[in-house]
Design a protein around this motif. Sequence first.
Motif, PDB file in Angstrom:
ATOM      1  N   MET A  16      25.403  77.859   7.635  1.00  0.00           N
ATOM      2  CA  MET A  16      26.488  78.209   8.549  1.00  0.00           C
ATOM      3  C   MET A  16      27.805  77.558   8.124  1.00  0.00           C
ATOM      4  N   MET A  17      27.718  76.326   7.613  1.00  0.00           N
ATOM      5  CA  MET A  17      28.940  75.594   7.276  1.00  0.00           C
ATOM      6  C   MET A  17      29.384  75.833   5.834  1.00  0.00           C
ATOM      7  N   ARG A  37      25.900  90.129   7.560  1.00  0.00           N
ATOM      8  CA  ARG A  37      27.087  89.947   8.402  1.00  0.00           C
ATOM      9  C   ARG A  37      26.767  89.392   9.778  1.00  0.00           C
ATOM     10  N   ARG A  38      25.571  89.686  10.247  1.00  0.00           N
ATOM     11  CA  ARG A  38      25.189  89.207  11.580  1.00  0.00           C
ATOM     12  C   ARG A  38      25.180  87.682  11.618  1.00  0.00           C
ATOM     13  N   PHE A  39      24.759  87.073  10.512  1.00  0.00           N
ATOM     14  CA  PHE A  39      24.770  85.612  10.440  1.00  0.00           C
ATOM     15  C   PHE A  39      26.207  85.095  10.408  1.00  0.00           C
ATOM     16  N   VAL A  41      28.599  85.955  12.080  1.00  0.00           N
ATOM     17  CA  VAL A  41      29.160  85.794  13.431  1.00  0.00           C
ATOM     18  C   VAL A  41      29.154  84.312  13.810  1.00  0.00           C
ATOM     19  N   TYR A  42      28.042  83.624  13.502  1.00  0.00           N
ATOM     20  CA  TYR A  42      27.956  82.195  13.853  1.00  0.00           C
ATOM     21  C   TYR A  42      28.922  81.366  13.012  1.00  0.00           C
ATOM     22  N   ASN A  45      32.282  82.022  14.572  1.00  0.00           N
ATOM     23  CA  ASN A  45      32.434  81.393  15.893  1.00  0.00           C
ATOM     24  C   ASN A  45      32.716  79.905  15.774  1.00  0.00           C
ATOM     25  N   VAL A  46      31.940  79.236  14.920  1.00  0.00           N
ATOM     26  CA  VAL A  46      32.072  77.784  14.793  1.00  0.00           C
ATOM     27  C   VAL A  46      33.432  77.443  14.194  1.00  0.00           C
TER      28      VAL A  46
END
Lengths: 255, 284
Positions: A16-17, A37-39, A41-42, A45-46
């Motif tokens: 994520m990072m 692409r769905r991942f 989103v997180y 968001n972060v």
Amino acid sequence: MSITATVSQAEFTRAMMDAGQPAPEGLQDQNAQPAGRRFSVYRNNVAVSLTEAMHSAFPVIAKLLGKQNMDGLAGIYLRQHPPSSPLMMFYGEHFPKFLEGMEQLKHLGYLGDTARLELALRRAYHAADATPIAPEALGALTPDALMNTRLALAPAVEVLRSPWPIHGLWRYNTEDGAPKPEPQAQDVLITRPEFDPIPQVLPPAGAVWIRALMGGATIGEALEQAAAEDESFDLGATLALLLQGGAITALDSKG
Amino acid sequence: MLDAAAHDKLPAAPGVGYKPQHFAQITEDAGSVKWLEIHAENYMGDGGRPIAQLRHLSENFAMSVHGVGLSIGGEGPLDADHLARLKHLVSWLNPASFSEHLAWSTHDSHFYNDLLPLPYTDASLQRICTHIDQLQDTIGRRMLLENPSSYLAFAESTWSEPEFLAEISRRTGCGLLLDVNNVFVSATNLEFSPQGYIDAFPLDKVGEIHLGGHDEDEDDHGRPLLIDSHGREVVDPVWALLDYTLAQSGPKPVLIEWDNDVPDWPVLEAEAARAATALERVPA
């Protein structure tokens, strides 16, 4: 039969990072295809929520740097220093040092202390409430008793010392028509008479005197320290700033 | 007339997420809005204006405390400092309701400020129930657990989300917070029937309903990917899903969430008024 991939939270946060990494295997869409692409989103968001938190925490730094630069710096900062607690109101405590460590910002030496001022204003905003003493309580003391008195200060009180005109920079960037800051050192006192923190420039050695009081010195002991730094130290003017700011919450004259 | 006892339960009426910029209008005339929800983490300072406003509002409105930072689904233990902060807030404010999320947000002492997704497995079920037991013991009251918005699925999941939530509620005694917009978002993103989800949901455990706006995007294959953004009006299909839900559940407290690009008060109040109309249609 393949073994179903499990996704640990360590693996999730690493990916994520770091946008260079693919989404972890084991995350998928409704057709059991990779999340793609769905991942993101997180990821998004972060990054967006922490960047927004940095903008609202450091509006003056953001104004000095411009939105694009601030976004870029926040993006680096949030990866180096993700929040260490869910209290987002205090996010950004390492930002002053971070700014001072950026090679390309070396010519803007005042950024670090300006960020420290913004952090201090936020701490003061959320600090515990306190009831100030009536100013007459000090007037009732004999000069000797006054010198032997210790002062308890409100939790919202903050003192900053800077070789830069941080109060001037802050005012110039938050107040319409404020004067352009002159190059000079400034010490700043923050008080919170009611709900809004008020930063004010301290007279010479005023910061020494208040910090000594915070450390438990009597008014007289603190006065000696302040006078040692600057003979012209004005006790009356500095004391008046504290009284006007509702910053003194108790007197202890027992010695 | 003020009546403290009247504030110990959320009314089956509209509420809104409280934003400080609306303080004056809410205090003067809250219109259709009968209760308020706050994010717990915004009221964990020691004092100042946020706490003073909260004290004032709690004298006039039933309050709901909604935690966004405990990381109930986290693999690690719950943060003891944060549990203590929640206990402190709940004990002085004594809100009508406390809720948190089926999600995680903290890993390795880093807080990511987002609600991150969980696989629905026996192992995660066990861990979540342990955390909820710990939370409910700490704050000395029953909590509500909220269903998430999903953008993806875990290959390892073995439970459906409604069954997973029902089982958590059965094991821990917690109630549930049903976010109807989240159901619509997840159903669109993962192509299931939102009505089917509501039919499978243990509605008798629902203590509160959430509504909010979402954004529209696309996935890698050009299919709709809805994102729970809380930044605009609730869309018509979500209002329809609320009607569908209320027809089965009976009247419930219904909250409008609007956290980003927060509108002027009349716009938010109009959303609450629309929820009031939906509630009026439901036989008690």
